[in-house]
Design an enzyme around this catalytic site. Sequence first.
Site, PDB file in Angstrom:
ATOM      1  N   TYR A  53     -45.250 -56.931 -36.403  1.00 42.45           N
ATOM      2  CA  TYR A  53     -44.113 -57.505 -35.908  1.00 42.45           C
ATOM      3  C   TYR A  53     -43.530 -56.599 -34.886  1.00 42.45           C
ATOM      4  O   TYR A  53     -43.061 -55.587 -35.230  1.00 42.45           O
ATOM      5  CB  TYR A  53     -43.046 -57.911 -36.915  1.00 42.45           C
ATOM      6  CG  TYR A  53     -43.749 -58.960 -37.958  1.00 42.45           C
ATOM      7  CD1 TYR A  53     -44.620 -59.839 -37.541  1.00 42.45           C
ATOM      8  CD2 TYR A  53     -42.897 -59.251 -39.044  1.00 42.45           C
ATOM      9  CE1 TYR A  53     -45.300 -60.580 -38.740  1.00 42.45           C
ATOM     10  CE2 TYR A  53     -43.422 -60.275 -40.062  1.00 42.45           C
ATOM     11  CZ  TYR A  53     -44.670 -60.941 -39.620  1.00 42.45           C
ATOM     12  OH  TYR A  53     -45.160 -61.567 -40.582  1.00 42.45           O
ATOM     13  N   HIS A 111     -52.531 -58.740 -43.919  1.00 44.95           N
ATOM     14  CA  HIS A 111     -51.860 -59.744 -43.411  1.00 44.95           C
ATOM     15  C   HIS A 111     -52.834 -61.150 -43.059  1.00 44.95           C
ATOM     16  O   HIS A 111     -52.252 -62.219 -43.245  1.00 44.95           O
ATOM     17  CB  HIS A 111     -51.577 -59.185 -41.975  1.00 44.95           C
ATOM     18  CG  HIS A 111     -50.399 -59.895 -41.330  1.00 44.95           C
ATOM     19  ND1 HIS A 111     -49.352 -59.183 -40.508  1.00 44.95           N
ATOM     20  CD2 HIS A 111     -49.860 -61.420 -41.465  1.00 44.95           C
ATOM     21  CE1 HIS A 111     -48.458 -60.142 -40.136  1.00 44.95           C
ATOM     22  NE2 HIS A 111     -48.767 -61.499 -40.487  1.00 44.95           N
TER      23      HIS A 111
HETATM   24  P1  NAP Z   1     -38.799 -69.803 -40.142  1.00 41.77           P
HETATM   25  O1  NAP Z   1     -38.198 -68.996 -40.949  1.00 41.77           O
HETATM   26  O2  NAP Z   1     -39.404 -71.133 -40.807  1.00 41.77           O
HETATM   27  O3  NAP Z   1     -37.912 -70.208 -39.094  1.00 41.77           O
HETATM   28  C1  NAP Z   1     -37.313 -69.366 -38.140  1.00 41.77           C
HETATM   29  C2  NAP Z   1     -36.707 -70.147 -36.868  1.00 41.77           C
HETATM   30  O4  NAP Z   1     -35.613 -70.942 -37.452  1.00 41.77           O
HETATM   31  C3  NAP Z   1     -36.171 -69.277 -35.798  1.00 41.77           C
HETATM   32  O5  NAP Z   1     -36.472 -69.856 -34.556  1.00 41.77           O
HETATM   33  C4  NAP Z   1     -34.635 -69.234 -36.345  1.00 41.77           C
HETATM   34  O6  NAP Z   1     -33.899 -69.249 -35.164  1.00 41.77           O
HETATM   35  C5  NAP Z   1     -34.437 -70.718 -37.005  1.00 41.77           C
HETATM   36  N1  NAP Z   1     -33.636 -70.747 -37.847  1.00 41.77           N
HETATM   37  C6  NAP Z   1     -33.585 -70.000 -38.852  1.00 41.77           C
HETATM   38  N2  NAP Z   1     -32.490 -70.437 -39.958  1.00 41.77           N
HETATM   39  C7  NAP Z   1     -31.911 -71.509 -39.369  1.00 41.77           C
HETATM   40  C8  NAP Z   1     -30.831 -72.432 -39.484  1.00 41.77           C
HETATM   41  N3  NAP Z   1     -30.144 -72.312 -40.575  1.00 41.77           N
HETATM   42  N4  NAP Z   1     -30.612 -73.606 -38.825  1.00 41.77           N
HETATM   43  C9  NAP Z   1     -31.397 -73.676 -37.702  1.00 41.77           C
HETATM   44  N5  NAP Z   1     -32.499 -72.899 -37.376  1.00 41.77           N
HETATM   45  C10 NAP Z   1     -32.602 -71.839 -37.859  1.00 41.77           C
HETATM   46  O7  NAP Z   1     -40.154 -69.449 -39.602  1.00 41.77           O
HETATM   47  P2  NAP Z   1     -40.995 -67.787 -39.595  1.00 41.77           P
HETATM   48  O8  NAP Z   1     -40.024 -66.702 -38.848  1.00 41.77           O
HETATM   49  O9  NAP Z   1     -42.307 -67.998 -38.936  1.00 41.77           O
HETATM   50  O10 NAP Z   1     -41.357 -67.528 -41.028  1.00 41.77           O
HETATM   51  C11 NAP Z   1     -40.195 -66.737 -41.792  1.00 41.77           C
HETATM   52  C12 NAP Z   1     -40.860 -65.486 -42.045  1.00 41.77           C
HETATM   53  O11 NAP Z   1     -42.276 -65.187 -42.690  1.00 41.77           O
HETATM   54  C13 NAP Z   1     -41.207 -64.480 -40.835  1.00 41.77           C
HETATM   55  O12 NAP Z   1     -40.095 -64.116 -39.949  1.00 41.77           O
HETATM   56  C14 NAP Z   1     -42.297 -63.756 -41.409  1.00 41.77           C
HETATM   57  O13 NAP Z   1     -41.476 -62.616 -42.063  1.00 41.77           O
HETATM   58  C15 NAP Z   1     -42.990 -64.225 -42.333  1.00 41.77           C
HETATM   59  N6  NAP Z   1     -44.192 -64.988 -41.492  1.00 41.77           N
HETATM   60  C16 NAP Z   1     -45.419 -64.486 -42.098  1.00 41.77           C
HETATM   61  C17 NAP Z   1     -46.625 -65.114 -41.632  1.00 41.77           C
HETATM   62  C18 NAP Z   1     -47.977 -64.334 -42.100  1.00 41.77           C
HETATM   63  O14 NAP Z   1     -48.994 -64.624 -41.642  1.00 41.77           O
HETATM   64  N7  NAP Z   1     -48.002 -63.602 -43.433  1.00 41.77           N
HETATM   65  C19 NAP Z   1     -46.742 -65.916 -40.651  1.00 41.77           C
HETATM   66  C20 NAP Z   1     -45.447 -66.412 -40.353  1.00 41.77           C
HETATM   67  C21 NAP Z   1     -44.150 -65.756 -40.708  1.00 41.77           C
HETATM   68  P3  NAP Z   1     -32.952 -67.732 -35.023  1.00 41.77           P
HETATM   69  O15 NAP Z   1     -33.577 -66.660 -35.386  1.00 41.77           O
HETATM   70  O16 NAP Z   1     -32.393 -67.859 -33.600  1.00 41.77           O
HETATM   71  O17 NAP Z   1     -31.785 -68.018 -35.977  1.00 41.77           O
END
Ligand code: NAP
Length: 276
Positions: A53, A111
Site C-alpha cells: 500500500y 498477500h
Molecule cells: P471497503 O472498505 O469495502 O471500502 C472502502 C471505500 O468505501 C472507500 O472508497 C471509502 O471512501 C468508502 N467508505 C468507507 N466507509 C464508508 C461509509 N461509511 N459510507 C460511504 N462510503 C464509505 O474497501 P477496501 O478498502 O478495498 O477494503 C478494506 C481494506 O481491506 C483495505 O483498505 C485493505 O486494508 C484490505 N484489503 C485487502 C486486500 C487483499 O488482497 N488482502 C484487497 C483489498 C482490500 P473514503 O475513504 O473516502 O471514506
Amino acid sequence: MRSCKMPSGNEMPVFGIGTWRMGESSQRRAQELDAVKYAIELDYPMIDTAEMYGDGGAEEIVGEALAGRRKRPFIVSKVYPHNATRSGTVAACERSLKRMRLERIDLYLLHWRGGVRLAETFEAFHRLREAGKIADFGVSNFDTGDMEEAAGLDKGLTASNQVLYCLSQRGPEYDLLPWMRQRSIPLMAYSPLDQGRLLGNATLKKLAGSVGCTPAQLALAWVLAQPGVVTIPKSMTRERVKENLGAVEIKLSAEVLAELDRAFPPPKRKQPLGML
Ligand code: NAP
C-alpha cells in the site's frame, strides 16, 4: 469488543480499519493520517496494512499514527508474493517493522500466492515467529485448495486468511468459510463495503432505514454476524471512521438477516475466489 481465537491461542479483534490506497498521494496524506489517528482515538482494535500500500507509504502513516502511544491496536501487515522467499520474507518484515516503528507485527500475511514455493514462505514465517518479530502468520486470497496446501506446511499455525467477502461477494460461504471454521481459523473479510459499490443498493438502503442505521453500518453488521469472520473497512474521513465503528454494536434480527439473504443470495455452488 469481541475477538476470535486463532489456532496459536492468541486473540484477533473482530474489527479494524483498512489502509489500502493510503500513502499514495502527498495531497491526501494529512487526511489519511488524521483518519488513522482518529480510529486509534476511537479505540479501533485493529489496523490492516501491507508493504504494497503506497509502496510502504501506508505503513509509514500507521507508524506515525502510533508514535508515542502506550496502547496500540492489533497490527496486520502483508508481504508481497515476489518478496516471499526464505530470506526475502524476513527482510520485508524487517522493513515493515521499521516503517511502522514496531518491534513486532501481530499478524503477518502472504498477500497473495505468487511464484515462490509456499514451503519457503512458511519457513520464513516460522523463523520470524520464533524470533518474536511476528506473533502470528497467515495468508490472503487463498482458496480452499491453497489452504489445504498451506495446512501441510504451517504446523497448524495459519492464523487467518484475508479474502474478498461481503454481501455482494458471498462465494467463500460455499466451502472456504466452512473449511476455515472447522479448523477455527478466522476469516478476515476485506472490502466489506465492496469498495462503496454496495451502498447504493435499494434493499440495503431500505433495510438500513428499518434497522435505524446507515447502509454501510448494515453491510458491516452483516459481515460481523457471520461466525468466525472479522472485518477491516477503510475510510479516510472522520465521520465514516466513526460511523463504521458503530456497526459493532448492531445486532441484526432473524427477519433482517432473511431479507438480506433474499436480496443477496448465498452461493449454491462453488465459485472461484474473487480478488481485488
Ligand atoms: P471497503 O472498505 O469495502 O471500502 C472502502 C471505500 O468505501 C472507500 O472508497 C471509502 O471512501 C468508502 N467508505 C468507507 N466507509 C464508508 C461509509 N461509511 N459510507 C460511504 N462510503 C464509505 O474497501 P477496501 O478498502 O478495498 O477494503 C478494506 C481494506 O481491506 C483495505 O483498505 C485493505 O486494508 C484490505 N484489503 C485487502 C486486500 C487483499 O488482497 N488482502 C484487497 C483489498 C482490500 P473514503 O475513504 O473516502 O471514506
